[in-house]
Design a protein around this motif. Structure first.
Motif, PDB file in Angstrom:
ATOM      1  N   ILE A  65       2.482  -3.508   2.535  1.00 43.71           N
ATOM      2  CA  ILE A  65       1.412  -4.283   3.175  1.00 43.71           C
ATOM      3  C   ILE A  65       1.624  -4.341   4.686  1.00 43.71           C
ATOM      4  N   GLY A  66       2.871  -4.560   5.114  1.00 41.27           N
ATOM      5  CA  GLY A  66       3.161  -4.653   6.544  1.00 41.27           C
ATOM      6  C   GLY A  66       2.901  -3.349   7.280  1.00 41.27           C
ATOM      7  N   ILE A  67       3.414  -2.237   6.740  1.00 44.70           N
ATOM      8  CA  ILE A  67       3.250  -0.934   7.393  1.00 44.70           C
ATOM      9  C   ILE A  67       1.787  -0.516   7.420  1.00 44.70           C
ATOM     10  N   PHE A  68       1.166  -0.542   6.248  1.00 46.97           N
ATOM     11  CA  PHE A  68      -0.211  -0.067   6.153  1.00 46.97           C
ATOM     12  C   PHE A  68      -1.167  -0.974   6.921  1.00 46.97           C
ATOM     13  N   GLY A  69      -1.041  -2.293   6.706  1.00 49.73           N
ATOM     14  CA  GLY A  69      -1.933  -3.229   7.390  1.00 49.73           C
ATOM     15  C   GLY A  69      -1.778  -3.164   8.896  1.00 49.73           C
ATOM     16  N   GLY A  70      -0.521  -3.135   9.371  1.00 47.06           N
ATOM     17  CA  GLY A  70      -0.280  -3.070  10.809  1.00 47.06           C
ATOM     18  C   GLY A  70      -0.749  -1.767  11.419  1.00 47.06           C
ATOM     19  N   ALA A  71      -0.490  -0.652  10.726  1.00 50.94           N
ATOM     20  CA  ALA A  71      -0.882   0.663  11.244  1.00 50.94           C
ATOM     21  C   ALA A  71      -2.404   0.794  11.316  1.00 50.94           C
TER      22      ALA A  71
END
Length: 293
Positions: A65-71
């Motif tokens: 969630i962090g990687i995908f959402g932030g990216a």
């Protein structure tokens, strides 16, 4: 240079389609990279004696969630704000109506590594509180594997014929047939190889740290973001700008966003070194005092 020597790159990014949903190499390679990182982190967790099934399960959820959402947010905010500010729903639900009135899955083609790094940092901060593991330990472990994940992402970009390099006559140039007929720098490969080397260095430093040297908190985090974004900054000179507004800029958006990470990484490396030196000095003084007794 003889054009026969150039590498013709005409791979279809779509593996197969299931109705409106297209299964692409990008997603497959992206998930494979995450799975490999997850597997190695499991071994590190066991070595650090913080492994539990609950901690590993939550790590995967928070990291994705962090990687995908932030990216995704990073791309929409930094690279294509004008469009996504009026098409907010497409940020996370990438379906677009075509000329025939049918909604098609267009994929998550816009993912910014700078946003992914910020998203991962925030996600790991929340994760550390959830599983009650010190944040410095978690972020250092994640940082060791981050370059490996980045290497897989750039291979995904190569399969999509995106983030292409500038024209060149070097013998290893790629001709991205889905883009044009010009031989170009395979900048995706440059970055992928660079990130893989950074991962090998970070993992080796971790594996042999007791024999080689001692480090303080945030060393691996500092090293990874410094090395990754320094290479990102330098390799931007081999790439085409991703958006037209960058053409008039002295540094493009990727370089501008990399500078804070480079500075922060260097600061954390120096901070870790000073912290380690103080701990070593303190230990030496305690040992000397005990010997005198």
């Amino acid at each position: 240079m003889n054009p026969i020597l150039y590498i013709n790159w005409d791979i279809d990014p779509v593996i197969f389609s299931l109705g409106p949903v297209k299964i692409q190499y990008y997603g497959l390679i992206f998930v494979t990279g995450l799975a490999l990182c997850y597997y190695i982190i499991g071994h590190i967790y066991k070595k650090e004696k913080i492994y539990t099934p609950n901690a590993m399960e939550k790590l995967f959820i928070y990291a994705v969630i962090g990687i995908f959402g932030g990216a995704r947010l990073g791309h929409c905010l930094f690279y294509d704000f004008e469009y996504f500010s009026s098409h907010i729903i497409e940020i996370f639900i990438p379906f677009r109506e075509n000329a025939n009135g049918v909604y098609e899955f267009i994929g998550y083609k816009g993912l910014a590594s700078h946003g992914g790094a910020i998203g991962l940092f925030i996600a790991m901060l929340l994760y550390s509180r959830k599983v009650h593991i010190p944040f410095p330990k978690i972020i250092d472990i994640i940082a060791i594997l981050a370059p490996l994940g980045g290497a897989f992402i750039r291979i995904s970009n190569l399969m999509n014929s995106e983030i292409i390099g500038r024209p060149t006559d070097l013998p290893w140039a790629f001709i991205f047939r889905y883009v044009d007929d010009l031989p170009r720098h395979p900048s995706q490969l440059y970055e992928s190889i660079s990130y893989f080397i950074i991962f090998l260095i970070a993992y080796s430093l971790y594996k042999y740290k007791r024999q080689m040297f001692k480090v303080g908190s945030y060393f691996y985090f500092g090293f990874s973001i410094f090395a990754i974004f320094l290479m990102r900054f330098l390799l931007e000179y081999t790439k085409e700008n991703q958006e037209s507004f960058e053409d008039s800029m002295f540094f493009n958006m990727g370089q501008i966003l990399s500078i804070p990470f480079i500075v922060l990484g260097l600061y954390l490396i120096l901070r870790s070194y000073i912290q380690s030196s103080k701990m070593t000095t303190k230990t030496t003084k305690v040992t000397d005092k005990q010997c005198r007794k």
